[in-house]
Design a protein around this motif. Structure first.
Motif, short mmCIF file in Angstrom:
data_model
loop_
_atom_site.label_atom_id
_atom_site.label_comp_id
_atom_site.label_asym_id
_atom_site.label_seq_id
_atom_site.Cartn_x
_atom_site.Cartn_y
_atom_site.Cartn_z
N PRO A 184 -18.84 -3.87 -23.98
CA PRO A 184 -18.78 -3.59 -25.42
C PRO A 184 -17.42 -3.07 -25.89
CG PRO A 184 -20.83 -2.74 -24.51
CD PRO A 184 -19.98 -3.20 -23.35
N SER A 185 -16.62 -2.46 -25.02
CA SER A 185 -15.31 -1.95 -25.42
C SER A 185 -14.25 -3.04 -25.50
CB SER A 185 -14.85 -0.86 -24.46
OG SER A 185 -14.50 -1.44 -23.21
N GLY A 186 -14.62 -4.24 -25.06
CA GLY A 186 -13.67 -5.35 -25.09
C GLY A 186 -12.96 -5.59 -23.77
N ASP A 187 -13.22 -4.75 -22.75
CA ASP A 187 -12.62 -4.96 -21.44
C ASP A 187 -13.20 -6.22 -20.79
OD1 ASP A 187 -11.07 -2.70 -21.61
OD2 ASP A 187 -12.44 -1.43 -20.46
N THR A 188 -12.39 -6.88 -20.02
CA THR A 188 -12.84 -8.06 -19.27
C THR A 188 -12.90 -7.69 -17.80
OG1 THR A 188 -11.78 -9.52 -20.89
CG2 THR A 188 -12.37 -10.49 -18.79
N VAL A 189 -13.96 -8.14 -17.14
CA VAL A 189 -14.18 -7.85 -15.73
C VAL A 189 -14.35 -9.18 -15.02
CG1 VAL A 189 -15.70 -6.72 -14.08
CG2 VAL A 189 -15.30 -5.67 -16.32
N PHE A 190 -13.71 -9.33 -13.86
CA PHE A 190 -13.84 -10.56 -13.07
C PHE A 190 -14.47 -10.23 -11.74
CE2 PHE A 190 -10.16 -11.08 -15.82
CZ PHE A 190 -10.51 -12.22 -16.49
#
Length: 190
Positions: A184-190
């Motif tokens: 929700p904060s806009g961070d991207t996780v791979f």
């Protein structure tokens, strides 16, 4: 499938996202080569992306590990209509051409990027660099190269083909799935 990131402030739901295109996944892997490293294997360094391989096409990524093993990476999204057999043939074509080159020819084809990558893995130690350079040449002459097919979703047919190659040969062929998530904060996780 959503993921939950649990931290001191509680849980955050991570939502799976689609890659815009293959170039996005390729860029993620170029910036985070550690995603292609398994367990306690030697560190990896990016040599180059979009390497023109004469007579074969363009290899998406070429890496080198600290043991001097070249790594050829082909990136495909599940929505790409290219058949899985074509992907395997394509990446082996690149690997076959690469192993026809000497270490000096590979360095020349990458405009000196192989040397830069090996130097970065050597942390300024010239003796260490020279040993890695020799190991890379030895591996090329012996046809030792790792092949990675990097995808956003694993398919049964591609898994079956790669498993068969690994079970019935000495080749190091890998299927790596790299999913993309956002929170929700806009961070991207791979």
């Amino acid at each position: 499938m959503p993921l939950i990131r649990v931290g001191a402030s509680g849980g955050t739901s991570l939502k799976e996202q689609a890659y815009e295109n293959e170039a996005e996944l390729e860029n993620v892997l170029a910036e985070h080569v550690e995603l292609l490293r398994e367990g306690d294997e030697p560190p990896l360094a990016l040599v180059t992306s979009q390497l023109r391989v004469p007579g074969s096409g363009v290899a998406d990524l070429v890496l080198i590990d600290a043991a001097g093993i070249p790594v050829v990476v082909e990136v495909k999204l599940s929505r790409n209509p290219q058949s899985r057999r074509e992907v395997i043939a394509q990446v082996f074509d690149y690997a076959a051409t690469l192993t026809d080159w000497t270490v000096d020819e590979l360095n020349s084809q990458t405009e000196g990027c192989l040397e830069e990558a090996l130097r970065s893995l050597s942390n300024g130690d010239d003796t260490n660099f020279k040993e890695r350079w020799r190991s890379t040449g030895t591996n090329l002459r012996a046809g030792v190269v790792r092949v990675v097919v990097a995808v956003d979703q694993q398919t049964e047919d591609l898994s079956r083909i790669i498993s068969y190659i690994n079970d019935h040969s000495d080749l190091d062929v890998r299927l790596t799935v790299v999913k993309k998530y956002s929170d929700p904060s806009g961070d991207t996780v791979f």
